[in-house]
Structures are given as structure tokens and as C-alpha cells.
Design a protein around this motif. Structure first.
Motif, PDB file in Angstrom:
ATOM      1  N   ASN A   1      29.849  32.775  30.925  1.00 28.53           N
ATOM      2  CA  ASN A   1      28.531  33.299  31.280  1.00 28.53           C
ATOM      3  C   ASN A   1      28.208  33.099  32.754  1.00 28.53           C
ATOM      4  O   ASN A   1      27.571  33.954  33.372  1.00 28.53           O
ATOM      5  N   SER A   2      28.663  31.970  33.316  1.00 28.89           N
ATOM      6  CA  SER A   2      28.218  31.567  34.650  1.00 28.89           C
ATOM      7  C   SER A   2      29.248  31.781  35.755  1.00 28.89           C
ATOM      8  O   SER A   2      28.888  31.676  36.932  1.00 28.89           O
ATOM      9  N   ASN A   3      30.483  32.063  35.420  1.00 30.59           N
ATOM     10  CA  ASN A   3      31.531  32.084  36.450  1.00 30.59           C
ATOM     11  C   ASN A   3      32.359  33.362  36.451  1.00 30.59           C
ATOM     12  O   ASN A   3      33.541  33.341  36.796  1.00 30.59           O
ATOM     13  N   LEU A   4      31.732  34.481  36.100  1.00 30.77           N
ATOM     14  CA  LEU A   4      32.466  35.742  36.084  1.00 30.77           C
ATOM     15  C   LEU A   4      32.990  36.105  37.471  1.00 30.77           C
ATOM     16  O   LEU A   4      34.085  36.657  37.607  1.00 30.77           O
ATOM     17  N   SER A   5      32.204  35.795  38.515  1.00 29.30           N
ATOM     18  CA  SER A   5      32.644  36.140  39.872  1.00 29.30           C
ATOM     19  C   SER A   5      33.879  35.338  40.259  1.00 29.30           C
ATOM     20  O   SER A   5      34.799  35.869  40.898  1.00 29.30           O
ATOM     21  N   GLU A   6      33.933  34.045  39.875  1.00 30.75           N
ATOM     22  CA  GLU A   6      35.103  33.227  40.182  1.00 30.75           C
ATOM     23  C   GLU A   6      36.329  33.715  39.405  1.00 30.75           C
ATOM     24  O   GLU A   6      37.448  33.718  39.930  1.00 30.75           O
ATOM     25  N   ILE A   7      36.107  34.124  38.153  1.00 28.69           N
ATOM     26  CA  ILE A   7      37.213  34.636  37.349  1.00 28.69           C
ATOM     27  C   ILE A   7      37.754  35.932  37.950  1.00 28.69           C
ATOM     28  O   ILE A   7      38.969  36.112  38.089  1.00 28.69           O
ATOM     29  N   GLU A   8      36.850  36.818  38.354  1.00 30.32           N
ATOM     30  CA  GLU A   8      37.300  38.083  38.935  1.00 30.32           C
ATOM     31  C   GLU A   8      37.970  37.855  40.289  1.00 30.32           C
ATOM     32  O   GLU A   8      38.945  38.535  40.627  1.00 30.32           O
ATOM     33  N   GLU A   9      37.476  36.890  41.060  1.00 28.01           N
ATOM     34  CA  GLU A   9      38.125  36.565  42.334  1.00 28.01           C
ATOM     35  C   GLU A   9      39.560  36.090  42.100  1.00 28.01           C
ATOM     36  O   GLU A   9      40.485  36.493  42.811  1.00 28.01           O
ATOM     37  N   PHE A  10      39.742  35.228  41.089  1.00 29.06           N
ATOM     38  CA  PHE A  10      41.083  34.751  40.757  1.00 29.06           C
ATOM     39  C   PHE A  10      41.987  35.910  40.353  1.00 29.06           C
ATOM     40  O   PHE A  10      43.131  36.023  40.823  1.00 29.06           O
ATOM     41  N   LEU A  11      41.492  36.790  39.498  1.00 32.53           N
ATOM     42  CA  LEU A  11      42.291  37.918  39.045  1.00 32.53           C
ATOM     43  C   LEU A  11      42.641  38.857  40.209  1.00 32.53           C
ATOM     44  O   LEU A  11      43.755  39.377  40.282  1.00 32.53           O
ATOM     45  N   THR A  12      41.699  39.020  41.122  1.00 35.62           N
ATOM     46  CA  THR A  12      41.926  39.920  42.261  1.00 35.62           C
ATOM     47  C   THR A  12      42.939  39.341  43.237  1.00 35.62           C
ATOM     48  O   THR A  12      43.911  40.001  43.628  1.00 35.62           O
ATOM     49  N   THR A  13      42.731  38.081  43.629  1.00 35.82           N
ATOM     50  CA  THR A  13      43.563  37.502  44.694  1.00 35.82           C
ATOM     51  C   THR A  13      44.921  37.026  44.170  1.00 35.82           C
ATOM     52  O   THR A  13      45.941  37.232  44.842  1.00 35.82           O
ATOM     53  N   GLN A  14      44.955  36.412  43.005  1.00 31.65           N
ATOM     54  CA  GLN A  14      46.188  35.793  42.539  1.00 31.65           C
ATOM     55  C   GLN A  14      47.037  36.694  41.635  1.00 31.65           C
ATOM     56  O   GLN A  14      48.243  36.524  41.568  1.00 31.65           O
ATOM     57  N   VAL A  15      46.378  37.614  40.921  1.00 33.74           N
ATOM     58  CA  VAL A  15      47.134  38.470  39.987  1.00 33.74           C
ATOM     59  C   VAL A  15      47.367  39.864  40.551  1.00 33.74           C
ATOM     60  O   VAL A  15      48.501  40.330  40.619  1.00 33.74           O
ATOM     61  N   ILE A  16      46.290  40.511  40.984  1.00 34.87           N
ATOM     62  CA  ILE A  16      46.437  41.889  41.475  1.00 34.87           C
ATOM     63  C   ILE A  16      47.123  41.915  42.850  1.00 34.87           C
ATOM     64  O   ILE A  16      48.094  42.641  43.064  1.00 34.87           O
ATOM     65  N   ARG A  17      46.635  41.087  43.770  1.00 31.94           N
ATOM     66  CA  ARG A  17      47.208  41.083  45.125  1.00 31.94           C
ATOM     67  C   ARG A  17      48.400  40.153  45.258  1.00 31.94           C
ATOM     68  O   ARG A  17      49.039  40.106  46.308  1.00 31.94           O
ATOM     69  N   LYS A  18      48.668  39.378  44.179  1.00 26.80           N
ATOM     70  CA  LYS A  18      49.792  38.419  44.188  1.00 26.80           C
ATOM     71  C   LYS A  18      49.673  37.424  45.331  1.00 26.80           C
ATOM     72  O   LYS A  18      50.659  37.140  46.012  1.00 26.80           O
TER      73      LYS A  18
END
Length: 287
Positions: free
Chosen positions: A270-287
Motif C-alpha cells: 500500500n505504501s511503497n508502490l513507487s519504490e517497487i516500481e523504481e526497483f523494477l525499472t532500474t534493476q529489471v527493465i534497465r538491468k
């Protein structure tokens, strides 16, 4: 007051419209003995488009004795992530400690040295089911427009233990990984109050793990925040795992919450969607 009410109505309409774009469909991914295992697929309706964003396989919490894949407390998270373009698969898995809880309810005492092996068996059962669900999703990859190299695993509490254990097994050559396609790797791991359990002493990483995002409170009494070692048995929590990854220069993200207990198994949804999306963007999508 009228302006405030108008803003609230507009906000509710936007939220409702966003969530209305998400569909939920249910599939049987495996039948194991008397257990029929299902997964719920949450996906945003976007005609004629294909998202390159990773998909998320989610494992619920409940101490390996309870819980459910479509508990109401998870639904807002699933819908929010799917609406952002991340398909979510919330899966069933067999509850390996449920028979143990039933034995205890009937008054039977569990020997102290028996319980670690019962816990290991419960975790392995959950990991085996996660691998089966992963194989099912990979088999549907073309139909569902999913990139098999972009699958992230995510869990809460017992589910977080399971996804971390699944990644550790891939990095340490456990026999269970034979249930996955050859050379398969997850693209990332997101753990809400998880840990890795070992009956063989210290952890040994033979391969570099995928990027891992940890959320944990330092006052958690349910799942170890740091580590617990008794003889050859060890439960290695987020703080200890982050320290191990730091030493070996492996990518990780640790959201460390002071004076927080096991509620961190739930609050990030509920409270950390932005941190989760940042992780997915920087570490998974952009490698």
C-alpha cells in the motif's frame, strides 16, 4: 467543502476507471495428488499493445498453514501493479505445515529437532509449486505476450521466504531447479519480510543471484530480520542477506524499517508502490 467533495469524487472516478481496465482470470496450473493448484492472472486491457514490463508471480503469506492467493488485502496491490503495466499472477501453493498444525491442535508435541526438517519440507513444497507455476506461465508466454526472461517473483511472509528460497536454490544447485526449463533465471525478487532457511549451515552462493528487493522491520518476531543460528540450522533474514550481497557486489535494494514488526509483510503493497516500481525499472527493465 464543495471543492473538496468534487475533488474526492473525481479521484474516486479516476481510481475506479484505472482498476476497471484490469481483468482477473483463473487457471489451473497443476494437479498434485488431492490438490488442484490455481493461479489468478491480473492484466490491464490495452488493445493492440504489448508491454515489455516484467510480470510478477506472487506468493501469499500465512505461515505455511493458511492464507489464500486472492485475499482481499492483496487485491489493491495486484490491480495497481497490473494497471501500471505489470501483469500479476497470484498462485496457490500447498501448505506444508498445515498437517503439523493439526497434529499440535490434537495435543501432539513436535520434537525440537523435528521441526526444522518439517519447516524445510514445507518451504521446499512451496518452492516446487512456484517452479511448476513458473513453467506453466512460460508455456503460455506467446499467448499471453510475456517475456520469459522478465519474470519477477514476489511474496509476503511465508511467500517471501519461498521466493527467496527459490532464488537461492537456483544459485546453489538444489535438485528442485530441475523442474524449471534449462538455464532459466528469474529477473528479480521482491520480498516482504522474508528470509532463507538452511539445515546445512551457512549459505553458499555458487551463482550470482538476480537483483533482490527486501522490505523488513527490525522488530519482526515472526521472520528473522537478521539471522538465527542453532547448530547447523540457520534462518537468514533480510539484514543478513543484504550484508552477504553487499560483500559480493550483487545488486539489491533494502527498505529497512526501524521499530516495525511483521506488518512489513503487508504495508509495502500500500505504501511503497513507487519504490517497487523504481526497483523494477532500474534493476529489471534497465538491468
Amino acid at each position: 467543502m464543495k471543492h473538496k467533495m468534487f475533488f474526492t469524487v473525481v479521484l474516486l472516478f479516476v481510481v475506479a476507471t484505472t482498476f476497471a481496465q484490469v481483468t482477473k482470470t483463473t487457471f489451473v496450473y497443476a494437479i498434485k495428488g488431492a490438490d488442484t493448484l490455481r493461479l489468478d492472472r491480473y492484466e490491464a486491457i490495452k488493445e493492440g499493445t504489448k508491454s515489455d514490463k516484467p510480470c510478477i508471480i506472487f506468493m501469499f503469506g500465512g505461515g505455511f498453514v493458511g492464507g489464500h492467493r486472492d485475499w482481499n488485502g492483496y487485491n489493491a496491490y495486484f490491480n495497481a501493479m497490473a494497471a501500471k503495466g505489470y501483469p500479476v499472477f497470484s498462485i496457490d501453493y500447498r501448505l506444508g505445515l498445515k498437517p503439523v498444525a493439526e497434529r499440535m491442535r490434537k495435543g501432539e508435541k513436535i520434537k525440537k529437532l523435528e521441526f526444522p526438517h518439517l519447516l524445510e519440507s514445507a518451504i521446499d513444497t512451496a518452492v516446487a509449486d512456484l517452479y511448476s507455476a513458473t513453467g506453466f506461465i512460460i508455456g503460455k508466454a506467446q499467448e499471453w505476450k510475456i517475456n520469459p526472461s522478465n519474470i519477477v517473483i514476489n511474496g509476503s511472509s511465508a511467500g517471501a521466504v519461498s521466493v527467496l528460497q527459490a532464488e537461492y536454490y537456483l544459485c546453489s544447485g538444489n535438485e528442485l531447479i530441475k523442474r524449471l526449463p534449462d538455464n532459466f533465471r528469474y529477473a528479480g525478487v521482491i520480498s516482504f519480510a522474508g528470509a532463507i532457511f538452511s539445515t546445512k549451515g551457512a549459505l553458499h552462493w555458487d551463482k550470482q543471484p538476480s537483483p533482490i528487493q527486501f522490505f523488513h522491520g527490525d522488530a519482526d518476531s515472526n521472520v528473522p530480520y537478521d539471522k538465527v543460528r542453532i547448530f547447523k540450522f540457520g534462518f537468514f533474514g533480510s539484514k543478513n542477506l543484504a550484508e552477504q550481497l553487499e560483500k559480493t557486489k550483487n545488486p539489491y535494494y533494502f527498505y529497512d524499517v526501524e521499530n516495525a514488526a511483521h506488518e512489513i509483510a503487508q504495508t509495502p503493497m500500500n505504501s511503497n508502490l513507487s519504490e517497487i516500481e523504481e526497483f523494477l525499472t532500474t534493476q529489471v527493465i534497465r538491468k
